[in-house]
Design a protein around this motif. Structure first.
Motif, mmCIF file in Angstrom:
data_model
loop_
_atom_site.group_PDB
_atom_site.id
_atom_site.type_symbol
_atom_site.label_atom_id
_atom_site.label_comp_id
_atom_site.label_asym_id
_atom_site.label_seq_id
_atom_site.Cartn_x
_atom_site.Cartn_y
_atom_site.Cartn_z
ATOM 1 N N ASP A 99 18.424 -15.401 1.919
ATOM 2 C CA ASP A 99 17.310 -16.335 1.845
ATOM 3 C C ASP A 99 15.776 -15.461 1.205
ATOM 4 O O ASP A 99 14.836 -16.214 1.314
ATOM 5 N N ASP A 100 15.910 -14.110 1.167
ATOM 6 C CA ASP A 100 14.672 -13.492 1.136
ATOM 7 C C ASP A 100 14.441 -13.025 -0.402
ATOM 8 O O ASP A 100 15.437 -12.968 -1.135
ATOM 9 N N LEU A 101 13.230 -12.904 -0.574
ATOM 10 C CA LEU A 101 12.793 -12.597 -1.990
ATOM 11 C C LEU A 101 12.196 -11.160 -1.874
ATOM 12 O O LEU A 101 11.234 -10.836 -1.223
ATOM 13 N N LEU A 102 12.827 -10.169 -2.508
ATOM 14 C CA LEU A 102 12.426 -8.744 -2.294
ATOM 15 C C LEU A 102 11.811 -8.141 -3.581
ATOM 16 O O LEU A 102 11.801 -8.723 -4.561
ATOM 17 N N ARG A 103 10.976 -7.215 -3.313
ATOM 18 C CA ARG A 103 10.140 -6.383 -4.221
ATOM 19 C C ARG A 103 10.726 -5.002 -4.235
ATOM 20 O O ARG A 103 10.539 -4.404 -3.181
ATOM 21 N N VAL A 104 11.393 -4.650 -5.276
ATOM 22 C CA VAL A 104 11.498 -3.291 -5.273
ATOM 23 C C VAL A 104 10.922 -2.500 -6.123
ATOM 24 O O VAL A 104 10.699 -2.654 -7.350
ATOM 25 N N SER A 105 10.297 -1.461 -5.708
ATOM 26 C CA SER A 105 9.269 -0.425 -6.330
ATOM 27 C C SER A 105 9.896 0.910 -6.409
ATOM 28 O O SER A 105 10.330 1.641 -5.508
ATOM 29 N N ARG B 291 0.886 -1.193 0.344
ATOM 30 C CA ARG B 291 -0.207 -0.055 0.070
ATOM 31 C C ARG B 291 0.889 1.169 -0.008
ATOM 32 O O ARG B 291 1.429 1.452 0.899
ATOM 33 N N LEU B 292 0.969 1.942 -1.030
ATOM 34 C CA LEU B 292 1.442 2.965 -1.175
ATOM 35 C C LEU B 292 0.570 4.330 -1.594
ATOM 36 O O LEU B 292 0.007 4.344 -2.656
ATOM 37 N N ILE B 293 0.483 5.185 -0.402
ATOM 38 C CA ILE B 293 -0.468 6.241 -0.640
ATOM 39 C C ILE B 293 0.203 7.674 -1.300
ATOM 40 O O ILE B 293 1.376 7.937 -1.042
ATOM 41 N N ASP B 294 -0.512 8.185 -2.236
ATOM 42 C CA ASP B 294 -0.239 9.426 -2.955
ATOM 43 C C ASP B 294 1.216 9.254 -3.775
ATOM 44 O O ASP B 294 1.926 10.147 -3.940
ATOM 45 N N VAL B 295 1.661 7.942 -4.514
ATOM 46 C CA VAL B 295 2.730 7.856 -5.118
ATOM 47 C C VAL B 295 2.129 6.977 -6.054
ATOM 48 O O VAL B 295 1.298 6.224 -6.256
ATOM 49 N N SER B 296 2.819 7.268 -7.437
ATOM 50 C CA SER B 296 2.517 6.322 -8.719
ATOM 51 C C SER B 296 3.848 5.298 -8.864
ATOM 52 O O SER B 296 4.840 5.942 -8.645
ATOM 53 N N ILE B 297 3.568 4.115 -9.051
ATOM 54 C CA ILE B 297 4.803 3.281 -9.150
ATOM 55 C C ILE B 297 4.931 3.356 -10.654
ATOM 56 O O ILE B 297 4.318 3.306 -11.672
ATOM 57 N N LEU B 298 6.289 3.220 -10.788
ATOM 58 C CA LEU B 298 6.748 3.526 -12.315
ATOM 59 C C LEU B 298 7.285 2.020 -12.655
ATOM 60 O O LEU B 298 7.251 1.454 -13.970
ATOM 61 N N ASP B 299 8.134 1.199 -11.759
ATOM 62 C CA ASP B 299 8.509 -0.080 -11.917
ATOM 63 C C ASP B 299 8.428 -0.962 -10.878
ATOM 64 O O ASP B 299 8.495 -0.437 -9.530
ATOM 65 N N ASP B 300 8.432 -2.136 -11.233
ATOM 66 C CA ASP B 300 8.693 -3.142 -10.156
ATOM 67 C C ASP B 300 9.431 -4.385 -10.459
ATOM 68 O O ASP B 300 9.676 -4.885 -11.627
ATOM 69 N N PHE B 301 10.478 -4.633 -9.336
ATOM 70 C CA PHE B 301 11.390 -5.712 -9.520
ATOM 71 C C PHE B 301 11.559 -6.689 -8.545
ATOM 72 O O PHE B 301 11.195 -6.416 -7.604
ATOM 73 N N LEU B 302 11.551 -8.122 -9.073
ATOM 74 C CA LEU B 302 12.001 -8.961 -7.882
ATOM 75 C C LEU B 302 13.435 -9.343 -7.724
ATOM 76 O O LEU B 302 14.180 -9.346 -8.897
ATOM 77 N N VAL B 303 13.859 -9.310 -6.386
ATOM 78 C CA VAL B 303 15.351 -9.561 -6.545
ATOM 79 C C VAL B 303 15.521 -10.623 -5.160
ATOM 80 O O VAL B 303 14.947 -10.342 -4.236
ATOM 81 N N GLY B 304 16.434 -11.592 -5.633
ATOM 82 C CA GLY B 304 16.788 -12.430 -4.480
ATOM 83 C C GLY B 304 17.802 -11.946 -3.731
ATOM 84 O O GLY B 304 18.913 -11.658 -4.432
ATOM 85 N N SER B 305 17.584 -12.059 -2.263
ATOM 86 C CA SER B 305 18.714 -11.449 -1.491
ATOM 87 C C SER B 305 19.114 -12.180 -0.364
ATOM 88 O O SER B 305 18.083 -12.342 0.792
#
Length: 391
Positions: free
Chosen positions: A273-279, A257-271
């Motif tokens: 043991d974790d799976l990250l979502r970079v927005s 949930r991101l309020i008052d922002v526009s998402i331009l790109d989303d990326f998945l990154v393994g780091s």
């Protein structure tokens, strides 16, 4: 006078095995064909782990850009840029365009929009299955057999024709690779309105993967033995492509949930043991999205996406490449808690907390503080992060 091309192969491999610098390895292979063949699969060469480099297209004399195999290589770690480097690919035509990178490979599309795996260090080259084996795509052929374009069946009664250049620009949304050697690899692509397909070594056709509820994929990565796809409805799918019976496990997680922002790109990154979502995001009041560089990072757990306030002693590299997570303890030349970004005409670094707006009017590279402003906007062909690997 000695003919250096005919040095004993064992001696050539021994010399090659002593080289640690990336450019020395590439230049060594380019001396002659016999040296290139001698070092293929060199058992004496144990390449130490290397940080990512940035591959840029070369500026041509007329102001345009030349395509592969000539590139510029930028090393953030060494704070230098090597210009007009010719990569050692003797079995491909000029005019390749980079589409992605992962596991030591770069993925490139040729002048007929067909995909290739290429290793800049070893010179290995693999032709991927033809895009005509993807559903609803057919080649437009001339009488001499040349491919001049493609037909896309948009609906049962509608066919759209595009040129080869337009096809390679619009067809591929994302490409990633897992690989243990030049003979063992699997490639997954997101193509044409978020559809998924994969191919492995020895395959002659692409295999289509199903999507649920008419969702479309927007990003893919490989992490801990599985491919992962991020979809526009917020779901994440894990794909075990070695299990033909049940290759998919879906995680029905809500998007952050991101309020008052526009998402331009989303990326998945393994780091780790974790799976990250970079927005990548921008404030809706900001007019120029191409000059904005801000990110938020989320970790996937059983409850969904959890926002991270810090990356700790790590840096992330995102763009057209498969996402990279790098320890800044092991590589102190890079900035901790930062996202390195290269895509869509923007190249730069963003601190996760402080953010960064690219300066307007900057026209020359600046490597002194680890930040590069491109001397032209690398929108097409795109820039690519690449991690060297002698696979």
């Amino acid at each position: 006078m000695a003919d250096w091309a005919y040095l004993p192969a064992d001696l050539i491999r021994c010399i090659h095995g002593c080289l640690e610098d990336l450019m020395d390895q590439i230049n060594f292979r380019c001396v002659c064909v016999s040296w290139q063949h001698a070092v293929e699969g060199n058992p004496h060469h144990h390449l130490r782990p290397l940080p990512p480099w940035l591959i840029l297209p070369v500026t041509g004399h007329g102001g345009g850009y030349t395509l592969l195999p000539s590139v510029d290589l930028v090393s953030y770690a060494e704070r230098r840029r090597r210009k007009n480097i010719r990569l050692p690919w003797e079995s491909t035509d000029d005019g390749l365009v980079l589409m992605g990178s992962a596991a030591g490979w770069v993925v490139a599309a040729d002048q007929t929009a067909e995909l290739h795996l290429l290793n800049p260090i070893t010179g290995a080259h693999v032709r991927l299955p033809s895009i005509t084996t993807l559903p609803a795509i057919a080649a437009v052929l001339q009488t001499d057999g040349r491919v001049t374009g493609y037909l896309f069946r948009v609906s049962p009664n509608l066919v759209h024709e595009t040129s080869c250049e337009s096809t390679r620009y619009m067809l591929y949304d994302k490409v990633t690779v897992c690989s243990s050697s030049s003979d063992s690899w699997t490639t997954m692509i997101v193509f044409y309105h978020g559809r998924l397909a994969f191919a492995s070594a020895g395959d002659e056709r692409w295999s289509l993967l199903p999507t649920e509820n008419e969702s479309w994929a927007c990003h893919v990565t490989y992490h801990r033995g599985k491919f992962y796809s991020l979809h526009n409805d917020g779901s994440v799918s894990a794909w075990n492509l070695t299990d033909g019976a049940s290759p998919r496990v879906s995680f029905n997680v809500q998007p952050p949930r991101l309020i008052d922002v526009s998402i331009l790109d989303d990326f998945l990154v393994g780091s780790g043991d974790d799976l990250l979502r970079v927005s990548r995001w921008r404030d809706r009041l900001e007019a120029d999205e191409h000059r904005t560089l801000r990110f938020r990072v989320f970790r996937l757990d059983e409850s969904g996406w959890v926002a991270l306030q810090s990356l700790g002693e790590r840096a992330l590299f995102v763009g057209s490449n498969r996402g990279i997570s790098l320890s800044t303890v092991a590589f102190p030349e890079f900035k901790a808690d930062c996202v390195y970004y290269a895509k869509n005409g923007v190249v730069g670094i963003c601190h996760l907390k402080d953010g960064l707006i690219l300066p307007h009017g900057a026209s020359v590279p600046n490597l002194e503080d680890g930040f590069i402003v491109p001397d032209y906007m690398y929108s097409w062909p795109p820039p690519i992060w690449f991690t060297p690997r002698a696979c």
